[in-house]
Write a protein that holds these residues in place. Structure first.
Motif, short mmCIF file in Angstrom:
data_model
loop_
_atom_site.label_atom_id
_atom_site.label_comp_id
_atom_site.label_asym_id
_atom_site.label_seq_id
_atom_site.Cartn_x
_atom_site.Cartn_y
_atom_site.Cartn_z
N TRP A 209 0.81 -1.22 0.00
CA TRP A 209 0.00 0.00 0.00
C TRP A 209 0.84 1.27 0.00
O TRP A 209 0.41 2.30 -0.50
N LEU A 210 2.00 1.21 0.66
CA LEU A 210 2.77 2.45 0.80
C LEU A 210 4.25 2.22 0.44
O LEU A 210 5.15 2.52 1.23
N PRO A 211 4.51 1.70 -0.78
CA PRO A 211 5.89 1.37 -1.12
C PRO A 211 6.80 2.61 -1.14
O PRO A 211 8.00 2.51 -0.87
N GLU A 212 6.20 3.77 -1.43
CA GLU A 212 7.02 4.98 -1.58
C GLU A 212 7.68 5.42 -0.27
O GLU A 212 8.60 6.22 -0.27
N LEU A 213 7.21 4.89 0.85
CA LEU A 213 7.74 5.35 2.14
C LEU A 213 8.95 4.55 2.62
O LEU A 213 9.54 4.87 3.65
N GLY A 214 9.32 3.54 1.87
CA GLY A 214 10.49 2.74 2.25
C GLY A 214 10.18 1.80 3.40
O GLY A 214 9.03 1.62 3.78
N ALA A 215 11.24 1.25 3.97
CA ALA A 215 11.07 0.19 4.98
C ALA A 215 10.32 0.70 6.21
O ALA A 215 10.66 1.74 6.77
N PRO A 216 9.27 -0.02 6.62
CA PRO A 216 8.55 0.38 7.84
C PRO A 216 9.20 -0.17 9.10
O PRO A 216 9.90 -1.19 9.05
N MET A 217 8.95 0.52 10.21
CA MET A 217 9.44 0.05 11.52
C MET A 217 8.29 0.10 12.50
O MET A 217 7.55 1.09 12.55
N LEU A 218 8.15 -0.96 13.27
CA LEU A 218 7.12 -1.00 14.29
C LEU A 218 7.83 -1.03 15.64
O LEU A 218 8.59 -1.95 15.92
N ARG A 219 7.60 -0.01 16.43
CA ARG A 219 8.26 0.07 17.74
C ARG A 219 7.23 -0.09 18.84
O ARG A 219 6.21 0.58 18.84
N TYR A 220 7.54 -0.97 19.77
CA TYR A 220 6.65 -1.19 20.90
C TYR A 220 7.22 -0.50 22.13
O TYR A 220 8.43 -0.56 22.37
N GLN A 221 6.37 0.19 22.88
CA GLN A 221 6.80 0.80 24.15
C GLN A 221 5.95 0.18 25.25
O GLN A 221 4.73 0.31 25.24
N ARG A 222 6.61 -0.47 26.18
CA ARG A 222 5.84 -1.25 27.16
C ARG A 222 5.17 -0.39 28.22
O ARG A 222 4.28 -0.84 28.93
N GLY A 223 5.62 0.86 28.38
CA GLY A 223 4.94 1.77 29.31
C GLY A 223 5.75 2.13 30.54
O GLY A 223 5.34 2.96 31.35
N TRP A 224 6.90 1.48 30.72
CA TRP A 224 7.79 1.86 31.81
C TRP A 224 9.24 1.66 31.38
O TRP A 224 9.50 1.02 30.37
N ALA A 225 10.16 2.26 32.18
CA ALA A 225 11.56 2.34 31.79
C ALA A 225 12.14 0.97 31.41
O ALA A 225 11.82 -0.03 32.03
N ALA A 226 12.96 0.99 30.37
CA ALA A 226 13.56 -0.27 29.89
C ALA A 226 14.52 -0.83 30.95
O ALA A 226 15.09 -0.09 31.73
N GLU A 227 14.66 -2.11 30.95
CA GLU A 227 15.64 -2.82 31.77
C GLU A 227 15.45 -2.61 33.27
O GLU A 227 16.39 -2.79 34.05
N GLN A 249 3.68 5.45 35.23
CA GLN A 249 4.33 4.43 34.39
C GLN A 249 3.69 3.07 34.64
O GLN A 249 3.22 2.80 35.74
N GLY A 250 3.72 2.25 33.60
CA GLY A 250 3.15 0.91 33.72
C GLY A 250 2.51 0.53 32.40
O GLY A 250 2.43 1.35 31.48
N PRO A 251 2.05 -0.71 32.28
CA PRO A 251 1.49 -1.16 31.00
C PRO A 251 0.22 -0.42 30.59
O PRO A 251 -0.16 -0.49 29.42
N HIS A 252 -0.40 0.34 31.51
CA HIS A 252 -1.55 1.16 31.11
C HIS A 252 -1.10 2.36 30.27
O HIS A 252 -1.92 3.11 29.78
N ARG A 253 0.22 2.52 30.14
CA ARG A 253 0.76 3.59 29.30
C ARG A 253 1.47 3.03 28.06
O ARG A 253 2.21 3.74 27.40
N ALA A 254 1.26 1.77 27.78
CA ALA A 254 1.96 1.15 26.64
C ALA A 254 1.52 1.79 25.31
O ALA A 254 0.45 2.38 25.22
N ASP A 255 2.35 1.65 24.32
CA ASP A 255 2.04 2.22 23.00
C ASP A 255 2.86 1.44 21.96
O ASP A 255 3.77 0.69 22.31
N TRP A 256 2.48 1.59 20.71
CA TRP A 256 3.31 1.08 19.62
C TRP A 256 3.26 2.13 18.53
O TRP A 256 2.27 2.82 18.35
N LEU A 257 4.36 2.26 17.83
CA LEU A 257 4.45 3.35 16.85
C LEU A 257 4.96 2.81 15.53
O LEU A 257 5.80 1.91 15.49
N LEU A 258 4.42 3.38 14.49
CA LEU A 258 4.80 2.97 13.16
C LEU A 258 5.59 4.11 12.52
O LEU A 258 5.15 5.26 12.55
N GLY A 259 6.76 3.78 11.99
CA GLY A 259 7.55 4.79 11.29
C GLY A 259 8.06 4.19 9.99
O GLY A 259 7.96 2.98 9.77
#
Ligand SMILES: Nc1ncnc2c1ncn2[C@@H]1O[C@H](COP(=O)(O)OP(=O)(O)O)[C@@H](O)[C@H]1O
Ligand SMILES: [Mg+2]
Length: 354
Positions: A209-227, A249-259
């Motif tokens: 659908w969107l070949p002109e935008l190049g490689a997509p990336m899906l990033r998941y954010q779990r909602g609290w600090a990594a590690e 902070q916590g999984p009630h703040r989780a998100d995922w982003l498409l770039g």
């Protein structure tokens, strides 16, 4: 899965309505304000327990009435169920095969509907809440343990928030933080696994659908600090959380982003590209459900022609025809001729005829 019959009573502009749809594609045609979207909304209610339109659930009830109901006979492949859902000032009431069920989720687990509508672009451009709901709806339907983990988490979160506001001491907070931590680990695992599945399907659609935008990336954010374990994050942030009166902070703040390679930030997409990206996410969700549950969700497409250009419209119609899904499509008019297996309904100010 497919709807064999849909009955509505006192929902939006409909006093009462009964529809026997085709197994394949159903076209709902009518002028603006005739009630087309409301029919899709009714199907969405059976699968989500809320509308996709803003305004809250009370707004669904026809003006001057006290209760609206949606009733559907749903063919799930191996069995048929009668699903009933009523909304009044007392909240939701659900029935399966005429028997009341105490939890709305017991009904929702039967019916899966994926809806593509003008507000779907919020999935990409809107706040995190939209993406979290999308992700959690998907996980709920493919991971039976998700609901319990989420309910446990929410209960502990509410208790912690209430203690924060009442100036509860650290020992009291620690009890709920421990509960949150255990549930958070499970939620995070389940969401991660789901997005892993979704990613595979999504990348295929985006390349198409969107070949002109190049490689997509899906990033998941779990909602609290990594590690860092959530329990440690919560303990370290008690003072700030007390000031704010809630848990930040916590999984009630989780998100995922498409770039994308050519548009790393979502505001770099045009409106049309945003819509196509949202469409790709929803079709990927449709396919993941089918793959993991072995059943085909309903597809609801609201005002499709107004949303897509002619080329993409043709692509999506051919996708629908090959999908095997029962599809419900609304529009003010459908220029192409009706094809075999399609059923057309004319909607006029709260009435409908096949
Ligand atoms: N609670 C309600 N009671 C009565 N009529 C309503 C209610 N909510 C919406 N409506 C009316 O229902 C009609 C159907 O709206 P909608 O389903 O959005 O139509 P369409 O998708 O065909 O444009 C509109 O005319 C709207 O004003
Ligand atoms: Mg509409």
């Amino acid at each position: 899965m497919r709807i064999l019959r849909l009955n509505l009573a006192q929902l939006r502009c409909f006093e009462s309505l009964s529809i026997v749809p085709a197994a394949g594609i159903n076209l709902l045609q009518g002028a603006n304000g005739s009630g087309k979207t409301s029919v899709l909304e009714a199907l969405f209610l059976l699968s989500h327990g809320r509308s996709f339109r803003p305004g809250g659930s009370q707004a669904l009830i026809r003006r001057g009435q006290l209760e609206c109901t949606v009733y559907a006979e749903l063919d799930e492949g191996s069995q048929t169920h009668r699903l009933g859902l009523a909304r009044s000032a007392h909240g939701w009431q659900a029935r399966i095969d005429a028997r009341p069920v105490s939890r709305l989720s017991s009904l929702l687990v039967h019916c899966a509907a994926i809806c593509i509508e003008p507000g779907s672009h919020d999935l990409i451009a809107g706040p995190a809440e939209f993406r979290r709901r999308f992700m959690d709806w998907g996980v709920f339907h493919v991971e039976p343990a998700f609901l319990e983990a989420w309910q446990n988490y929410r209960r502990c979160l509410q208790q912690r928030n209430s203690l924060l506001r009442r100036n509860g001491d650290s020992a009291q907070l620690a009890v709920w933080e421990q509960g949150m931590d255990g549930a958070a680990v499970r939620l995070d695992e389940q969401r991660r696994a789901y997005l892993g599945r979704l990613r595979i399907r999504l990348l295929e659609h985006l390349a198409r659908w969107l070949p002109e935008l190049g490689a997509p990336m899906l990033r998941y954010q779990r909602g609290w600090a990594a590690e860092t374990a959530l329990i440690d994050v919560l303990a370290a942030h008690r003072i700030r959380d007390r000031e704010q009166g809630h848990t930040r902070q916590g999984p009630h703040r989780a998100d995922w982003l498409l770039g994308f390679e050519q548009a790393p930030e979502r505001h770099q997409l045009s409106r049309g590209q945003t819509k196509l990206a949202a469409l790709a996410c929803l079709l990927a969700q449709f396919e993941v459900f089918r793959e993991l549950r072995g059943a085909t969700p309903l597809l609801l497409l609201d005002d499709l022609a107004a949303e897509l250009d002619a080329t993409h419209l043709e692509q999506i119609v051919s996708y629908l025809q090959n999908s095997g899904a029962q599809a419900w499509i609304t529009g003010t008019d459908f220029p192409s001729r009706c094809q075999p297996g399609m059923r057309v309904f004319h909607v006029e100010h709260g009435t409908l005829r096949a």
